[in-house]
Design a protein around this motif. Structure first.
Motif, mmCIF file in Angstrom:
data_model
loop_
_atom_site.group_PDB
_atom_site.id
_atom_site.type_symbol
_atom_site.label_atom_id
_atom_site.label_comp_id
_atom_site.label_asym_id
_atom_site.label_seq_id
_atom_site.Cartn_x
_atom_site.Cartn_y
_atom_site.Cartn_z
ATOM 1 N N MET A 184 1.197 -12.268 25.126
ATOM 2 C CA MET A 184 1.602 -11.070 24.378
ATOM 3 C C MET A 184 0.709 -9.887 24.713
ATOM 4 S SD MET A 184 1.934 -13.058 20.785
ATOM 5 C CE MET A 184 0.846 -14.322 21.419
ATOM 6 N N ARG A 185 1.311 -8.745 24.664
ATOM 7 C CA ARG A 185 0.599 -7.476 24.790
ATOM 8 C C ARG A 185 0.977 -6.621 23.583
ATOM 9 N NH1 ARG A 185 1.336 -2.342 27.081
ATOM 10 N NH2 ARG A 185 -0.551 -1.492 28.072
ATOM 11 N N ILE A 186 0.025 -6.425 22.674
ATOM 12 C CA ILE A 186 0.286 -5.731 21.416
ATOM 13 C C ILE A 186 -0.440 -4.389 21.437
ATOM 14 C CG2 ILE A 186 0.079 -5.844 18.906
ATOM 15 C CD1 ILE A 186 -0.080 -8.914 19.229
ATOM 16 N N VAL A 187 0.288 -3.319 21.194
ATOM 17 C CA VAL A 187 -0.279 -1.970 21.168
ATOM 18 C C VAL A 187 -0.169 -1.436 19.744
ATOM 19 C CG1 VAL A 187 -0.146 0.378 22.071
ATOM 20 C CG2 VAL A 187 0.369 -1.572 23.565
ATOM 21 N N ARG A 188 -1.289 -0.954 19.218
ATOM 22 C CA ARG A 188 -1.327 -0.402 17.858
ATOM 23 C C ARG A 188 -1.785 1.049 17.933
ATOM 24 N NH1 ARG A 188 -5.747 -0.632 14.047
ATOM 25 N NH2 ARG A 188 -5.029 -0.094 11.953
ATOM 26 N N GLU A 189 -0.969 1.938 17.398
ATOM 27 C CA GLU A 189 -1.286 3.360 17.367
ATOM 28 C C GLU A 189 -1.277 3.852 15.926
ATOM 29 O OE1 GLU A 189 1.643 5.262 19.699
ATOM 30 O OE2 GLU A 189 0.963 4.432 21.607
ATOM 31 N N VAL A 190 -2.254 4.684 15.580
ATOM 32 C CA VAL A 190 -2.336 5.275 14.241
ATOM 33 C C VAL A 190 -2.335 6.790 14.397
ATOM 34 C CG1 VAL A 190 -3.674 5.482 12.120
ATOM 35 C CG2 VAL A 190 -3.596 3.294 13.338
ATOM 36 N N HIS A 191 -1.359 7.445 13.754
ATOM 37 C CA HIS A 191 -1.226 8.894 13.823
ATOM 38 C C HIS A 191 -1.443 9.498 12.441
ATOM 39 C CE1 HIS A 191 0.630 9.027 17.911
ATOM 40 N NE2 HIS A 191 0.977 7.787 17.581
ATOM 41 N N ASP A 192 -1.932 10.720 12.405
ATOM 42 C CA ASP A 192 -2.043 11.461 11.157
ATOM 43 C C ASP A 192 -0.636 11.800 10.672
ATOM 44 O OD1 ASP A 192 -2.207 14.134 9.561
ATOM 45 O OD2 ASP A 192 -4.271 13.393 9.582
ATOM 46 N N ALA A 193 -0.332 11.460 9.418
ATOM 47 C CA ALA A 193 1.022 11.653 8.900
ATOM 48 C C ALA A 193 1.399 13.118 8.794
ATOM 49 C CB ALA A 193 1.151 10.969 7.536
ATOM 50 N N ARG A 194 0.426 13.987 8.637
ATOM 51 C CA ARG A 194 0.727 15.411 8.455
ATOM 52 C C ARG A 194 0.807 16.152 9.775
ATOM 53 N NH1 ARG A 194 -2.391 19.921 7.833
ATOM 54 N NH2 ARG A 194 -4.278 18.649 7.908
ATOM 55 N N THR A 195 -0.153 15.922 10.647
ATOM 56 C CA THR A 195 -0.213 16.679 11.898
ATOM 57 C C THR A 195 0.374 15.921 13.082
ATOM 58 O OG1 THR A 195 -2.430 15.825 12.465
ATOM 59 C CG2 THR A 195 -2.306 17.790 11.057
ATOM 60 N N GLU A 219 -1.300 13.905 14.872
ATOM 61 C CA GLU A 219 -2.386 13.693 15.833
ATOM 62 C C GLU A 219 -2.737 12.200 15.927
ATOM 63 O OE1 GLU A 219 -7.122 14.903 16.380
ATOM 64 O OE2 GLU A 219 -5.915 15.737 14.748
ATOM 65 N N LEU A 220 -2.977 11.744 17.158
ATOM 66 C CA LEU A 220 -3.338 10.350 17.375
ATOM 67 C C LEU A 220 -4.784 10.119 16.922
ATOM 68 C CD1 LEU A 220 -2.573 7.569 18.594
ATOM 69 C CD2 LEU A 220 -3.541 8.373 20.761
ATOM 70 N N ARG A 221 -4.943 9.222 15.964
ATOM 71 C CA ARG A 221 -6.276 8.896 15.458
ATOM 72 C C ARG A 221 -6.894 7.702 16.169
ATOM 73 N NH1 ARG A 221 -5.851 8.741 8.867
ATOM 74 N NH2 ARG A 221 -5.278 10.909 8.462
ATOM 75 N N PHE A 222 -6.060 6.739 16.503
ATOM 76 C CA PHE A 222 -6.591 5.467 17.004
ATOM 77 C C PHE A 222 -5.526 4.783 17.844
ATOM 78 C CE2 PHE A 222 -6.965 0.851 16.388
ATOM 79 C CZ PHE A 222 -8.245 0.622 16.845
ATOM 80 N N CYS A 223 -5.962 4.125 18.902
ATOM 81 C CA CYS A 223 -5.042 3.363 19.743
ATOM 82 C C CYS A 223 -5.792 2.192 20.356
ATOM 83 C CB CYS A 223 -4.427 4.238 20.836
ATOM 84 S SG CYS A 223 -3.253 3.355 21.903
#
Length: 623
Positions: free
Chosen positions: A510-521, A523-527
């Protein structure tokens, strides 16, 4: 209109409560068109069904019958439960379709719309929801066709008695009783030993609460009887309190919000005689009074208790509860008396294949370790424990201590050796990505495994990391929003190539990618990108199931380890003598697991709830 080519469009059917100024008209119409008249009794609700300005039907509800044998058989409650909960049952005392409004399916349509809103309307009017509707039909007058069409169930005939002037009088007119549950578990809710959360006031229903009917750590042997199987290593001279009783005091006190021996002793000293009796406390031979264990007794018992036996017994009790719950939720199908014929070997090539049967999602077990940072031993090292927790229930079913001279890898096999984990998916972090672990689970335990791949396996990590993305399937994506962020998770899977001989039984990578974006802007916070492998084939674990299992694995961090630290103060605890650190950790596991089984989603809130009603702690422990 039939035969004229002219169709009449009817106004939409609306069912609403009758207004106070409409009650006289409501009563007059019932007196004119219903053989029983308009008299309703008890908690009354009147409904009017309209099409535009026209009244087409009248429905009246009132209090349930005080005694009704068919209903009592259906619900299964005792007399005390019936008297306490009869207000959650209502009686459809009148139902009248007006003469000018008869048309096909009108009666069942009115009844369906009424039942949709009945519980909410009754709660708004009288403060209690409705869970069960009852009504009667006179076989001499009609057959109850509209009730049958509305999925009412005939429960049996009445005995032909009625109450007049407070006395039972035999009138001989037997009627057919019909029942309609407004909740699928109505019988178990109304007959449960403890009040269901649905019985709470409406303004309190949004606050999570424990359902004491869902779990009792009991079974064939109660928890007290199980704990009596632990050998007491204290010196015989001076022993006054039974070891099992002391451990029960610790468990009940920690369920009530106590975190250390001092708080446990203070809590025990405040108990009533009835509570001490349920904890099997010692009775003083001189005063004949029940005596709680003192602080020194509790400390000594925890220090010298057989920690391996304590862990084994509590985890066995919890595992039995999980197995019982799953058996109730997914009972085994009855044997097929008429098995399907064997496949036709002469089927034509142009005939489609039968659809493969859908496989249930594999139940998961997460394995991870935790260090008790405040419990440092004589050599300066802290106690480290390896635990196994179910994914779905978040219940701890095994725990082992990791010796200072070794690591978690050596304890992995002993941790799972005695568990019945056939057909489960065991998940663990990268430390346990070992061929020996895979062989053990697949070959010896008939289980499957999902392991993460990191730099501790450099050749494997580099090989998978360098694979062309064309080897992987199309990504399966999930997204969720909360706490001011949008989290997007995607998974791609690939069949295991023949080159991975170092890790046998591996079916998918498996290759799992997790991305976290700011809900308002936005903007990518974490990947981050995570690699993992599993022994489960595609037909058992599709990408969606693997993504869920990989996410559920980390619930052992925030659903167990973090709770023990932040909510129960484990790392801040300075208890470090003998078996006490591990014994208290075992008690914390028991408390968290019991609360999870009782439906708690917030452990801190559950502890506060039990703290306000300490007798609930005894119920959850089966005392």
């Amino acid at each position: 209109m039939v035969g004229t080519g002219i169709s009449i469009e009817r106004e939409p059917l609306v069912v609403r409560p009758a207004r106070p100024d409409e009650v006289p008209r409501f009563n007059a119409l019932l007196d004119e068109h219903h053989f029983l008249g308009h008299q309703l009794f008890g908690r009354i609700l009147r409904y009017v069904a309209t099409e535009g300005e026209d009244w087409v039907a009248l429905v009246g509800f009132g209090s349930a019958a005080l005694s009704l044998r068919p209903r009592e058989r259906f619900v299964g409650w005792d007399e005390a439960q019936k008297l306490r909960r009869l207000r959650y049952v209502t009686n459809n005392q009148r139902y009248c379709v007006l003469p000018d409004a008869h048309r096909p399916n009108l009666a069942s349509a009115v009844l369906a719309r009424t039942l949709e809103r009945l519980s909410a309307d009754m709660e708004a009017a009288y403060g209690d929801p409705v869970l069960l509707v009852e009504t009667f039909t006179d076989p001499a007058r009609h057959r109850g066709t509209c009730y049958k069409a509305s999925n009412f169930t005939p429960a049996g005939e009445t005995s032909g008695y009625g109450r007049r002037s407070g006395q039972w009088v035999h009138h001989g007119n037997k009627k057919l009783c019909w029942l309609y549950p407004l909740h699928r578990d109505v019988a178990s809710i109304l007959s449960s030993p403890f009040d269901h959360p649905l019985f709470r006031p409406k303004n309190m229903r949004s606050v999570p609460v424990l359902d004491l009917n869902t779990v009792v750590i009991d079974g064939e042997r109660g928890l007290h009887e199980r704990l009596r199987g632990i050998v007491d290593h204290r010196k015989l001279r001076g022993i006054r309190h039974e070891l099992a009783s002391i451990l029960l005091v610790c468990a009940a006190a920690m369920l009530s919000g106590c975190h250390n021996p001092t708080e446990i002793a203070e809590w025990a000293a405040s108990l009533s005689d009835d509570m001490l009796l349920r904890l099997h406390a010692r009775r003083s031979p001189s005063t004949t009074l029940l005596v709680p264990p003192s602080l020194s007794t509790i400390q000594r018992a925890l220090k010298e208790v057989d920690r391996e036996a304590l862990d084994r017994i509590t985890c066995e009790a919890l595992a039995d509860q999980v197995a019982a719950r799953r058996a109730n939720e997914h009972p085994a199908p009855p044997p097929d008396e008429h098995p399907a014929p064997p496949p036709d070997e002469h089927r034509g090539d142009d005939e489609p294949d039968a659809a493969p049967p859908t496989s249930p999602v594999l139940p998961g077990i997460a394995v991870d370790g935790k260090t008790l940072r405040g419990a440092r031993q004589a050599d300066g090292r802290a106690v480290h424990l390896l635990s196994a927790m179910t994914h779905d229930e978040r219940v701890v079913i095994a725990q082992q201590e990791v010796d200072h001279k070794t690591n978690e890898i050596k304890v992995f096999r002993p941790l799972l050796r005695d568990l019945d984990i056939e057909g489960t998916l065991v998940t663990a972090d990268a430390m346990h990505t070992q061929d020996d672990h895979i062989n053990f689970l697949v070959e010896e335990k008939n289980a499957h495994v999902l392991l993460f791949v990191k730099e501790n396996q450099p050749s494997l990590y580099n090989e998978i990391g360098c694979w062309d993305l064309e080897k992987f399937s199309e990504p399966y994506v999930e997204a969720c929003k909360g706490h001011g962020r949008v989290e997007r998770r995607s998974i791609q899977v690939a069949k295991t190539p023949e080159g991975l001989v170092e890790f046998p039984h591996v079916e998918q990578v498996m290759r799992i990618v997790r991305e976290v974006h700011d809900a308002r802007t936005g903007e990518l916070r974490f990947c981050e990108t995570v690699l993992a492998l599993t022994s489960a084939p595609t037909e058992l674990c599709a990408p969606a199931a693997l993504l869920k299992a990989s996410r559920d694995h980390w619930a052992i961090e925030n659903g167990l380890h973090w709770v023990r630290d932040a909510t129960m103060g484990e790392d801040a605890s300075k208890v470090r003598s003998g078996s006490a650190p591990r014994a208290l950790a075992t008690m914390r596991n028991l408390v968290i697991s019991v609360l999870r089984l009782a439906g708690a989603t917030n452990i801190a809130q559950g502890l506060r709830s039990i703290g306000r009603r300490p007798e609930h702690a005894f119920t959850l422990l089966g005392l």
